[in-house]
Motif scaffolding. Structure first.
Motif, PDB file in Angstrom:
ATOM      1  N   LYS A   3      22.589  -0.617  19.890  1.00 11.98           N
ATOM      2  CA  LYS A   3      21.470  -0.443  20.388  1.00 11.98           C
ATOM      3  C   LYS A   3      20.234  -0.742  19.598  1.00 11.98           C
ATOM      4  O   LYS A   3      20.221  -0.172  18.291  1.00 11.98           O
ATOM      5  CB  LYS A   3      21.305   1.025  20.630  1.00 11.98           C
ATOM      6  CG  LYS A   3      21.437   1.308  22.081  1.00 11.98           C
ATOM      7  CD  LYS A   3      21.168   2.771  22.331  1.00 11.98           C
ATOM      8  CE  LYS A   3      21.691   3.402  23.581  1.00 11.98           C
ATOM      9  NZ  LYS A   3      21.743   4.668  23.749  1.00 11.98           N
ATOM     10  N   PHE A   7      12.678  -0.628  23.990  1.00 12.73           N
ATOM     11  CA  PHE A   7      11.470  -1.272  24.289  1.00 12.73           C
ATOM     12  C   PHE A   7      10.631  -0.849  25.807  1.00 12.73           C
ATOM     13  O   PHE A   7       9.292  -1.199  26.092  1.00 12.73           O
ATOM     14  CB  PHE A   7      11.611  -2.654  24.344  1.00 12.73           C
ATOM     15  CG  PHE A   7      12.287  -3.395  25.540  1.00 12.73           C
ATOM     16  CD1 PHE A   7      13.731  -3.372  25.135  1.00 12.73           C
ATOM     17  CD2 PHE A   7      11.930  -3.895  26.704  1.00 12.73           C
ATOM     18  CE1 PHE A   7      14.586  -3.722  26.019  1.00 12.73           C
ATOM     19  CE2 PHE A   7      12.611  -4.195  27.699  1.00 12.73           C
ATOM     20  CZ  PHE A   7      14.222  -4.102  27.515  1.00 12.73           C
ATOM     21  N   TYR A  16      16.799  -0.701  26.047  1.00 13.75           N
ATOM     22  CA  TYR A  16      16.966  -1.061  24.676  1.00 13.75           C
ATOM     23  C   TYR A  16      17.588  -2.566  24.404  1.00 13.75           C
ATOM     24  O   TYR A  16      18.155  -3.067  25.252  1.00 13.75           O
ATOM     25  CB  TYR A  16      18.096  -0.200  23.914  1.00 13.75           C
ATOM     26  CG  TYR A  16      18.014   1.259  23.996  1.00 13.75           C
ATOM     27  CD1 TYR A  16      18.470   1.975  24.949  1.00 13.75           C
ATOM     28  CD2 TYR A  16      17.273   1.942  22.824  1.00 13.75           C
ATOM     29  CE1 TYR A  16      18.420   3.471  24.928  1.00 13.75           C
ATOM     30  CE2 TYR A  16      17.115   3.323  22.811  1.00 13.75           C
ATOM     31  CZ  TYR A  16      17.647   4.186  23.840  1.00 13.75           C
ATOM     32  OH  TYR A  16      17.395   5.308  23.706  1.00 13.75           O
ATOM     33  N   SER A  17      16.778  -3.021  23.262  1.00 11.80           N
ATOM     34  CA  SER A  17      17.270  -4.502  22.985  1.00 11.80           C
ATOM     35  C   SER A  17      18.372  -4.338  22.313  1.00 11.80           C
ATOM     36  O   SER A  17      19.132  -3.318  21.898  1.00 11.80           O
ATOM     37  CB  SER A  17      16.018  -5.183  22.379  1.00 11.80           C
ATOM     38  OG  SER A  17      15.864  -4.401  21.201  1.00 11.80           O
ATOM     39  N   THR A  18      19.095  -5.472  22.182  1.00  9.58           N
ATOM     40  CA  THR A  18      20.295  -5.662  21.579  1.00  9.58           C
ATOM     41  C   THR A  18      20.056  -6.824  20.545  1.00  9.58           C
ATOM     42  O   THR A  18      19.095  -7.338  20.523  1.00  9.58           O
ATOM     43  CB  THR A  18      21.808  -6.101  22.453  1.00  9.58           C
ATOM     44  OG1 THR A  18      21.553  -7.329  22.948  1.00  9.58           O
ATOM     45  CG2 THR A  18      21.609  -4.776  23.731  1.00  9.58           C
ATOM     46  N   PRO A  21      19.750 -11.825  22.387  1.00  8.28           N
ATOM     47  CA  PRO A  21      18.427 -11.688  23.343  1.00  8.28           C
ATOM     48  C   PRO A  21      18.600 -11.690  24.716  1.00  8.28           C
ATOM     49  O   PRO A  21      17.544 -11.507  25.433  1.00  8.28           O
ATOM     50  CB  PRO A  21      17.798 -12.938  22.630  1.00  8.28           C
ATOM     51  CG  PRO A  21      18.672 -13.662  22.013  1.00  8.28           C
ATOM     52  CD  PRO A  21      19.823 -12.838  21.536  1.00  8.28           C
ATOM     53  N   ILE A  24      20.594  -6.493  27.240  1.00  4.98           N
ATOM     54  CA  ILE A  24      19.961  -5.202  27.191  1.00  4.98           C
ATOM     55  C   ILE A  24      20.807  -4.028  27.393  1.00  4.98           C
ATOM     56  O   ILE A  24      21.895  -4.267  28.014  1.00  4.98           O
ATOM     57  CB  ILE A  24      18.516  -5.215  27.553  1.00  4.98           C
ATOM     58  CG1 ILE A  24      18.544  -5.094  29.052  1.00  4.98           C
ATOM     59  CG2 ILE A  24      17.535  -6.225  27.113  1.00  4.98           C
ATOM     60  CD1 ILE A  24      17.293  -4.909  30.013  1.00  4.98           C
ATOM     61  N   ARG A  83      19.123  -9.581  30.315  1.00  7.37           N
ATOM     62  CA  ARG A  83      17.679  -9.293  30.391  1.00  7.37           C
ATOM     63  C   ARG A  83      17.042 -10.011  31.473  1.00  7.37           C
ATOM     64  O   ARG A  83      17.428 -11.356  31.486  1.00  7.37           O
ATOM     65  CB  ARG A  83      17.165  -9.791  28.949  1.00  7.37           C
ATOM     66  CG  ARG A  83      15.550  -9.649  28.743  1.00  7.37           C
ATOM     67  CD  ARG A  83      15.180 -10.021  27.553  1.00  7.37           C
ATOM     68  NE  ARG A  83      15.466  -9.307  26.235  1.00  7.37           N
ATOM     69  CZ  ARG A  83      14.969  -8.408  25.637  1.00  7.37           C
ATOM     70  NH1 ARG A  83      13.778  -7.882  26.145  1.00  7.37           N
ATOM     71  NH2 ARG A  83      15.374  -7.786  24.405  1.00  7.37           N
TER      72      ARG A  83
END
Ligand code: TMP
Length: 235
Positions: A3, A7, A16-18, A21, A24, A83
Protein backbone atom coordinates in the motif's frame (compact mmCIF):
# COMPACT_ATOMS: atom_id res chain seq x y z
CA UNK A 1 1.48 -5.80 -3.17
CA UNK A 2 2.37 -2.81 -0.97
CA UNK A 3 0.00 0.00 0.00
CA UNK A 4 1.36 3.41 -0.94
CA UNK A 5 -0.15 6.75 -0.02
CA UNK A 6 -3.86 7.23 0.50
CA UNK A 7 -4.78 9.59 -2.33
CA UNK A 8 -8.54 9.68 -1.86
CA UNK A 9 -10.91 9.13 1.07
CA UNK A 10 -14.62 8.87 0.38
CA UNK A 11 -17.56 8.14 2.67
CA UNK A 12 -17.17 4.36 2.56
CA UNK A 13 -13.76 3.72 0.98
CA UNK A 14 -10.12 4.82 0.96
CA UNK A 15 -8.00 4.53 -2.20
CA UNK A 16 -4.26 3.84 -1.99
CA UNK A 17 -1.65 3.97 -4.71
CA UNK A 18 0.64 0.96 -5.23
CA UNK A 19 4.07 0.52 -6.83
CA UNK A 20 2.27 -0.25 -10.11
CA UNK A 21 0.88 2.98 -11.64
CA UNK A 22 -1.92 0.97 -13.30
CA UNK A 23 -3.20 -0.53 -10.04
CA UNK A 24 -4.63 0.87 -6.81
CA UNK A 25 -5.93 -0.65 -3.57
CA UNK A 26 -9.53 0.00 -2.60
CA UNK A 27 -10.09 -0.23 1.18
CA UNK A 28 -13.63 -0.75 2.52
CA UNK A 29 -14.63 1.04 5.75
CA UNK A 30 -17.51 0.35 8.13
CA UNK A 31 -18.62 4.00 7.92
CA UNK A 32 -22.08 4.61 6.52
CA UNK A 33 -23.68 7.86 5.48
CA UNK A 34 -27.06 8.75 4.04
CA UNK A 35 -28.84 11.83 2.69
CA UNK A 36 -25.59 13.28 1.44
CA UNK A 37 -23.77 12.60 4.70
CA UNK A 38 -26.34 14.39 6.89
CA UNK A 39 -26.80 11.04 8.62
CA UNK A 40 -23.68 9.21 9.76
CA UNK A 41 -23.02 5.90 11.45
CA UNK A 42 -21.11 2.67 11.25
CA UNK A 43 -22.31 -0.75 10.27
CA UNK A 44 -20.21 -3.40 12.03
CA UNK A 45 -18.09 -5.45 9.56
CA UNK A 46 -19.73 -3.70 6.58
CA UNK A 47 -16.32 -3.17 4.98
CA UNK A 48 -15.50 -6.86 5.15
CA UNK A 49 -18.88 -7.86 3.73
CA UNK A 50 -18.92 -5.26 0.95
CA UNK A 51 -15.39 -6.30 -0.08
CA UNK A 52 -16.49 -9.96 -0.31
CA UNK A 53 -19.80 -9.22 -2.05
CA UNK A 54 -18.12 -6.89 -4.57
CA UNK A 55 -15.43 -9.49 -5.28
CA UNK A 56 -17.97 -12.20 -6.06
CA UNK A 57 -20.11 -9.90 -8.21
CA UNK A 58 -17.20 -8.41 -10.15
CA UNK A 59 -15.81 -11.90 -10.85
CA UNK A 60 -19.22 -13.08 -12.04
CA UNK A 61 -19.70 -10.03 -14.29
CA UNK A 62 -16.17 -10.37 -15.75
CA UNK A 63 -16.81 -14.06 -16.50
CA UNK A 64 -20.03 -13.03 -18.29
CA UNK A 65 -18.28 -10.42 -20.43
CA UNK A 66 -18.60 -7.14 -18.50
CA UNK A 67 -15.17 -5.47 -18.20
CA UNK A 68 -14.57 -4.30 -14.62
CA UNK A 69 -11.74 -2.70 -12.66
CA UNK A 70 -11.48 -5.73 -10.34
CA UNK A 71 -8.13 -7.54 -10.16
CA UNK A 72 -8.10 -9.50 -6.89
CA UNK A 73 -9.16 -9.37 -3.25
CA UNK A 74 -6.09 -8.79 -1.10
CA UNK A 75 -7.33 -8.94 2.50
CA UNK A 76 -10.61 -8.78 4.43
CA UNK A 77 -11.03 -5.09 3.62
CA UNK A 78 -8.72 -4.48 0.64
CA UNK A 79 -9.09 -5.23 -3.04
CA UNK A 80 -6.71 -4.49 -5.92
CA UNK A 81 -8.37 -2.68 -8.81
CA UNK A 82 -7.23 -1.02 -12.02
CA UNK A 83 -6.71 2.73 -11.77
CA UNK A 84 -9.57 4.49 -13.55
CA UNK A 85 -10.10 7.98 -14.79
CA UNK A 86 -13.56 8.21 -13.25
CA UNK A 87 -16.41 9.57 -15.37
CA UNK A 88 -18.28 11.92 -12.98
CA UNK A 89 -21.65 10.30 -13.58
CA UNK A 90 -23.55 7.86 -11.38
CA UNK A 91 -25.63 5.46 -13.44
CA UNK A 92 -28.76 4.16 -11.73
CA UNK A 93 -30.73 1.22 -13.10
CA UNK A 94 -34.21 0.48 -11.75
CA UNK A 95 -36.41 -2.60 -12.11
CA UNK A 96 -39.06 -1.66 -9.53
CA UNK A 97 -40.22 1.72 -8.25
CA UNK A 98 -38.43 2.65 -5.01
CA UNK A 99 -36.51 5.39 -3.25
CA UNK A 100 -36.15 8.73 -4.99
CA UNK A 101 -38.21 7.59 -8.00
CA UNK A 102 -41.19 6.78 -5.77
CA UNK A 103 -40.84 10.18 -4.11
CA UNK A 104 -40.30 12.18 -7.30
CA UNK A 105 -43.27 10.71 -9.18
CA UNK A 106 -45.58 10.11 -6.19
CA UNK A 107 -45.63 6.35 -6.78
CA UNK A 108 -45.80 3.49 -4.34
CA UNK A 109 -42.62 1.51 -3.73
CA UNK A 110 -42.61 -1.96 -5.25
CA UNK A 111 -44.47 -1.26 -8.51
CA UNK A 112 -42.65 -3.27 -11.22
CA UNK A 113 -41.41 -1.18 -14.17
CA UNK A 114 -42.41 -2.64 -17.54
CA UNK A 115 -38.77 -2.23 -18.66
CA UNK A 116 -35.61 -1.19 -16.81
CA UNK A 117 -35.16 2.56 -16.30
CA UNK A 118 -31.73 4.19 -16.52
CA UNK A 119 -30.95 7.50 -14.80
CA UNK A 120 -27.81 9.63 -14.63
CA UNK A 121 -26.64 11.77 -11.73
CA UNK A 122 -23.73 14.20 -11.65
CA UNK A 123 -21.23 12.83 -9.12
CA UNK A 124 -20.84 15.88 -6.88
CA UNK A 125 -21.35 15.62 -3.11
CA UNK A 126 -21.51 19.39 -2.60
CA UNK A 127 -24.53 19.51 -4.92
CA UNK A 128 -26.08 16.28 -3.62
CA UNK A 129 -25.50 14.31 -6.87
CA UNK A 130 -28.20 16.07 -8.96
CA UNK A 131 -29.93 14.18 -11.75
CA UNK A 132 -28.76 15.07 -15.27
CA UNK A 133 -29.55 13.71 -18.71
CA UNK A 134 -27.35 12.65 -21.63
CA UNK A 135 -27.49 16.14 -23.16
CA UNK A 136 -25.83 17.60 -20.05
CA UNK A 137 -23.19 14.85 -20.06
CA UNK A 138 -22.34 15.41 -23.74
CA UNK A 139 -22.48 19.22 -23.63
CA UNK A 140 -20.23 19.34 -20.58
CA UNK A 141 -17.91 16.74 -22.16
CA UNK A 142 -18.00 14.39 -19.16
CA UNK A 143 -18.18 11.52 -21.65
CA UNK A 144 -18.27 11.17 -25.43
CA UNK A 145 -21.22 9.83 -27.38
CA UNK A 146 -19.53 6.47 -27.96
CA UNK A 147 -18.55 6.22 -24.29
CA UNK A 148 -22.12 6.95 -23.22
CA UNK A 149 -23.42 4.29 -25.60
CA UNK A 150 -20.96 1.78 -24.18
CA UNK A 151 -21.88 2.72 -20.57
CA UNK A 152 -25.58 2.30 -21.32
CA UNK A 153 -24.99 -1.10 -22.93
CA UNK A 154 -22.85 -2.28 -19.99
CA UNK A 155 -25.35 -0.96 -17.42
CA UNK A 156 -28.27 -2.87 -18.96
CA UNK A 157 -26.11 -5.98 -19.43
CA UNK A 158 -25.05 -5.77 -15.78
CA UNK A 159 -28.68 -5.43 -14.75
CA UNK A 160 -29.74 -8.56 -16.62
CA UNK A 161 -26.82 -10.56 -15.18
CA UNK A 162 -27.30 -9.36 -11.61
CA UNK A 163 -31.06 -9.88 -11.71
CA UNK A 164 -30.55 -13.53 -12.61
CA UNK A 165 -27.79 -13.89 -10.02
CA UNK A 166 -29.93 -12.49 -7.18
CA UNK A 167 -33.07 -14.27 -8.35
CA UNK A 168 -31.28 -17.62 -8.00
CA UNK A 169 -30.63 -16.67 -4.38
CA UNK A 170 -34.26 -15.78 -3.72
CA UNK A 171 -33.54 -12.05 -3.82
CA UNK A 172 -35.05 -9.25 -5.93
CA UNK A 173 -32.71 -6.65 -7.40
CA UNK A 174 -34.88 -3.53 -7.12
CA UNK A 175 -32.33 -0.92 -8.27
CA UNK A 176 -28.64 -0.10 -8.06
CA UNK A 177 -25.97 2.48 -8.84
CA UNK A 178 -22.89 1.96 -11.02
CA UNK A 179 -19.82 4.04 -11.76
CA UNK A 180 -17.62 3.76 -14.81
CA UNK A 181 -14.17 4.99 -15.75
CA UNK A 182 -11.54 4.90 -18.48
CA UNK A 183 -8.51 2.62 -18.32
CA UNK A 184 -6.09 2.49 -21.27
CA UNK A 185 -8.81 3.72 -23.63
CA UNK A 186 -11.43 1.24 -22.48
CA UNK A 187 -14.57 1.79 -20.38
CA UNK A 188 -14.53 -0.37 -17.22
CA UNK A 189 -17.13 -0.83 -14.50
CA UNK A 190 -15.66 0.58 -11.29
CA UNK A 191 -16.48 1.37 -7.66
CA UNK A 192 -18.28 -1.39 -5.71
CA UNK A 193 -21.48 -3.43 -5.97
CA UNK A 194 -22.94 -4.19 -2.55
CA UNK A 195 -25.93 -3.46 -0.29
CA UNK A 196 -24.73 0.17 0.00
CA UNK A 197 -25.24 0.67 -3.72
CA UNK A 198 -28.14 -1.71 -4.47
CA UNK A 199 -31.67 -2.21 -3.20
CA UNK A 200 -32.16 -5.90 -2.53
CA UNK A 201 -35.45 -7.35 -1.28
CA UNK A 202 -36.28 -10.84 -0.09
CA UNK A 203 -38.54 -12.60 -2.59
CA UNK A 204 -42.00 -13.19 -1.09
CA UNK A 205 -41.76 -11.13 2.10
CA UNK A 206 -40.19 -8.13 0.31
CA UNK A 207 -38.04 -7.57 3.39
CA UNK A 208 -35.35 -4.95 2.74
CA UNK A 209 -31.82 -6.37 2.91
CA UNK A 210 -29.78 -3.27 2.03
CA UNK A 211 -28.73 0.18 3.17
CA UNK A 212 -32.36 1.35 3.37
CA UNK A 213 -32.36 -0.39 6.80
CA UNK A 214 -29.78 2.20 7.89
CA UNK A 215 -31.28 5.14 5.95
CA UNK A 216 -34.75 4.51 7.38
CA UNK A 217 -33.80 3.22 10.86
CA UNK A 218 -35.40 -0.17 10.24
CA UNK A 219 -33.04 -2.06 12.58
CA UNK A 220 -31.17 -5.33 11.94
CA UNK A 221 -28.79 -3.52 9.58
CA UNK A 222 -25.79 -5.83 10.14
CA UNK A 223 -28.01 -8.90 9.86
CA UNK A 224 -29.22 -7.77 6.44
CA UNK A 225 -25.65 -7.29 5.13
CA UNK A 226 -24.62 -10.68 6.62
CA UNK A 227 -27.56 -12.38 4.94
CA UNK A 228 -26.80 -10.86 1.52
CA UNK A 229 -23.12 -11.77 1.98
CA UNK A 230 -24.01 -15.36 2.88
CA UNK A 231 -26.28 -15.80 -0.14
CA UNK A 232 -24.04 -14.00 -2.64
CA UNK A 233 -21.03 -16.03 -1.55
CA UNK A 234 -22.91 -19.33 -1.78
CA UNK A 235 -22.98 -21.24 -5.07
P1 TMP B 1 -32.35 6.49 -5.06
O1 TMP B 1 -33.68 5.81 -5.19
O2 TMP B 1 -32.12 7.11 -3.71
O3 TMP B 1 -32.10 7.45 -6.18
O4 TMP B 1 -31.23 5.34 -5.18
C1 TMP B 1 -31.17 4.50 -6.30
C2 TMP B 1 -30.09 3.45 -6.09
O5 TMP B 1 -28.80 4.05 -6.02
C3 TMP B 1 -30.24 2.66 -4.79
O6 TMP B 1 -30.02 1.29 -5.07
C4 TMP B 1 -29.17 3.17 -3.89
C5 TMP B 1 -28.13 3.71 -4.82
N1 TMP B 1 -27.49 4.92 -4.32
C6 TMP B 1 -26.11 4.96 -4.14
O7 TMP B 1 -25.42 3.98 -4.40
N2 TMP B 1 -25.55 6.12 -3.69
C7 TMP B 1 -26.27 7.22 -3.40
O8 TMP B 1 -25.70 8.23 -2.99
C8 TMP B 1 -27.70 7.16 -3.58
C9 TMP B 1 -28.55 8.36 -3.27
C10 TMP B 1 -28.26 6.01 -4.04
Amino acid sequence: MKKGEAFYEGKAKILYSTDDPDLIIQHFKDDATAFNAQKRGTIREKGVMNNRISEVLFKYLEAEGVPTHFVQRLTDRDMVVRRLQIIPVEVIVRNLVAGSLAKRLGLEEGIPLSRPVLEHCYKNDALGDPMVNTFHILALKWASESELKEIEKLAFQTNELLRVFFDRRNLILVDFKLEFGRHRGKILLGDEICPDTCRIWEKGTLEKLDKDRFRRDLGKVEDAYQEVCRRVCSE
